[in-house]
Write an enzyme that holds these catalytic residues in place. Structure first.
Site, PDB file in Angstrom:
ATOM      1  N   ARG A   1       0.855  -1.185   0.000  1.00 21.94           N
ATOM      2  CA  ARG A   1       0.000   0.000   0.000  1.00 21.94           C
ATOM      3  C   ARG A   1       0.896   1.242   0.000  1.00 21.94           C
ATOM      4  O   ARG A   1       1.433   1.630   1.031  1.00 21.94           O
ATOM      5  CB  ARG A   1      -0.922  -0.006   1.228  1.00 21.94           C
ATOM      6  CG  ARG A   1      -1.613   1.316   1.471  1.00 21.94           C
ATOM      7  CD  ARG A   1      -2.706   1.205   2.515  1.00 21.94           C
ATOM      8  NE  ARG A   1      -2.267   0.700   3.806  1.00 21.94           N
ATOM      9  CZ  ARG A   1      -1.663   1.442   4.741  1.00 21.94           C
ATOM     10  NH1 ARG A   1      -1.362   2.696   4.512  1.00 21.94           N
ATOM     11  NH2 ARG A   1      -1.338   0.910   5.899  1.00 21.94           N
TER      12      ARG A   1
ATOM     13  N   HIS B   1      -3.893   4.114   4.529  1.00 15.95           N
ATOM     14  CA  HIS B   1      -4.939   3.101   4.688  1.00 15.95           C
ATOM     15  C   HIS B   1      -6.275   3.677   4.232  1.00 15.95           C
ATOM     16  O   HIS B   1      -7.004   3.044   3.461  1.00 15.95           O
ATOM     17  CB  HIS B   1      -5.014   2.671   6.151  1.00 15.95           C
ATOM     18  CG  HIS B   1      -6.122   1.716   6.445  1.00 15.95           C
ATOM     19  ND1 HIS B   1      -6.104   0.404   6.020  1.00 15.95           N
ATOM     20  CD2 HIS B   1      -7.297   1.873   7.099  1.00 15.95           C
ATOM     21  CE1 HIS B   1      -7.205  -0.203   6.416  1.00 15.95           C
ATOM     22  NE2 HIS B   1      -7.949   0.665   7.070  1.00 15.95           N
TER      23      HIS B   1
ATOM     24  N   TYR C   1       4.032   5.710  11.200  1.00 19.47           N
ATOM     25  CA  TYR C   1       4.377   4.346  11.592  1.00 19.47           C
ATOM     26  C   TYR C   1       5.246   3.598  10.577  1.00 19.47           C
ATOM     27  O   TYR C   1       5.596   2.449  10.815  1.00 19.47           O
ATOM     28  CB  TYR C   1       3.105   3.531  11.876  1.00 19.47           C
ATOM     29  CG  TYR C   1       2.084   3.511  10.752  1.00 19.47           C
ATOM     30  CD1 TYR C   1       2.233   2.665   9.657  1.00 19.47           C
ATOM     31  CD2 TYR C   1       0.966   4.334  10.788  1.00 19.47           C
ATOM     32  CE1 TYR C   1       1.300   2.636   8.630  1.00 19.47           C
ATOM     33  CE2 TYR C   1       0.017   4.307   9.771  1.00 19.47           C
ATOM     34  CZ  TYR C   1       0.183   3.459   8.700  1.00 19.47           C
ATOM     35  OH  TYR C   1      -0.735   3.432   7.679  1.00 19.47           O
TER      36      TYR C   1
END
Length: 382
Positions: free
Chosen positions: A277, A281, A290
């Protein structure tokens, strides 16, 4: 979690013999002992691959436009697919018309392959579509927000196909299969594992297609499992295969095989599309909190669209005119989505009652009429 279970390191799949790959990140065709890229009889291979490129490019444009619309306040949220185009187009184009798909909330590329108007997708995320598209018209189910629930729906539908006599008849126009899409994060849900149990027990004609994009929102996959995801299928008694999810040719080939096995009565298969990805998200997520930018840059070198372009150009299968044409088509699509999204009408609240049953019940009709009267009581009120 790492303190409890010890250090875990992401699996390096770049040279893994278990990874099915037919087109390298540099755009070079390679062979695999078990899978070959084959096109339908009478079709031109180069034309099919050009079609894959177009599908991926237009799907990415849908994603980019929808993200921009959300940033401008036109959508409430958007689930991005940036970087996962090959996995979705490869899986979508391997389907036959009679196959049925149960998506998550991110399968915009598969929806494109099944003929769902992208404006219907935007309507869901804009909050003006009360029921979505007609699954019977597309054999593509409605988006599922409850994580992993669609795998149980898919398994039950596949078991119904068995009882309808559309599996293992030998008729290619009749035999059908089901695909359940989910992500690596959903693979940790109980619903997914329960669907594995039922699918294996009843030998259901379902392909579990997991797009392992490495991140369950902010949790890396290596903290969810001690083994590669595709190997979980062994414990349930059906085969699993890992495919390069950034390779549209390999994904198509693997899904063709898995779907045909299901249609013939061979039972379920777990396909892990190993991808990434590259975006967030969803548009409410900030992935810089993160994950490292170096990781993203490394995966950009494996861009699924760029590798197909490299192959087409290097082989002389497409030139500037073709790519310019796709870009022009993408511009037109972008304009249609921007203008169409803003023009989507507000829904009639009472129409919601018509999307519950094929034939409305007396009780529901009474509720509808009561709600309509309630809304009418506000007419003329400033």
């Amino acid at each position: 979690m790492s303190e409890l279970f010890g250090p875990q390191t992401p699996w390096d799949t770049s040279a893994s013999p278990d990874l099915v790959q037919l087109l390298t990140p540099e755009g070079q065709r390679v062979d695999h002992p078990d899978y070959r890229f084959t096109v339908p009889e009478g079709a031109d291979e180069a034309e099919v691959i050009r079609g894959f490129y177009r599908d991926m490019a237009l799907t990415r444009r849908i994603d980019v436009e929808a993200t921009a619309l959300q940033r401008h306040g036109e959508l409430g949220i958007w689930a991005q697919l940036l970087g996962q185009e090959a996995a979705q187009i490869g899986a979508g184009r391997a389907l036959r018309p009679q196959d049925f798909v149960f998506p998550t909330y991110r399968e915009h590329g598969v929806a494109w392959c099944r003929g769902v108007d992208p404006l219907r997708l935007l309507g869901l995320f804009r909050g003006v579509d009360q029921g979505g598209w007609d699954p019977e018209a597309t054999n593509f189910g409605l988006y599922t927000i409850v994580i992993g629930a669609q795998t149980l729906h898919a398994t039950g539908y596949a078991m119904g196909m068995q009882r309808d006599g559309v599996v293992g008849t030998g008729d290619p126009e009749r035999d059908a299969a089901v695909v359940a899409h989910f992500g690596d994060g959903a693979s940790s849900q109980g619903d997914v594992n329960e669907s594995f149990v039922f699918a294996a027990s009843y030998n259901a004609p379902v392909v579990f297609f997991c797009q392992n994009n490495q991140w369950a929102i902010s949790e890396p996959f290596e903290r969810q499992s001690r083994i590669p995801l595709y190997r979980r299928a062994e414990g349930f008694g059906f085969p699993g295969v890992r495919v390069d999810g950034n390779d549209v040719l390999a994904t198509y080939a693997v899904m063709q095989t898995a779907l045909q096995r299901a249609r013939e009565g061979g039972g379920p298969t777990l396909v892990e599309a190993y991808t990434y990805r590259m975006g967030a998200h969803t548009t409410t997520d900030d992935p810089t909190r993160y994950r490292l930018s170096d990781e993203v840059e490394t995966w950009k070198l494996k861009d699924p669209i760029a590798r197909v372009e490299a192959y087409l150009r290097r082989g002389g299968f497409a030139g500037d005119d073709f790519f310019a044409g796709v870009e022009a088509e993408a511009e037109e699509l972008g304009t249609r989505l921007r203008e169409g999204c803003r023009a989507l009408p507000e829904p009639d609240p009472v129409a919601l009652f018509g999307d519950v049953y094929a034939e409305i019940t007396e009780e529901l009709a009474a509720q509808r009429d009561g709600y309509a009267a309630y809304l009418a009581s506000f007419e003329g009120v400033a």
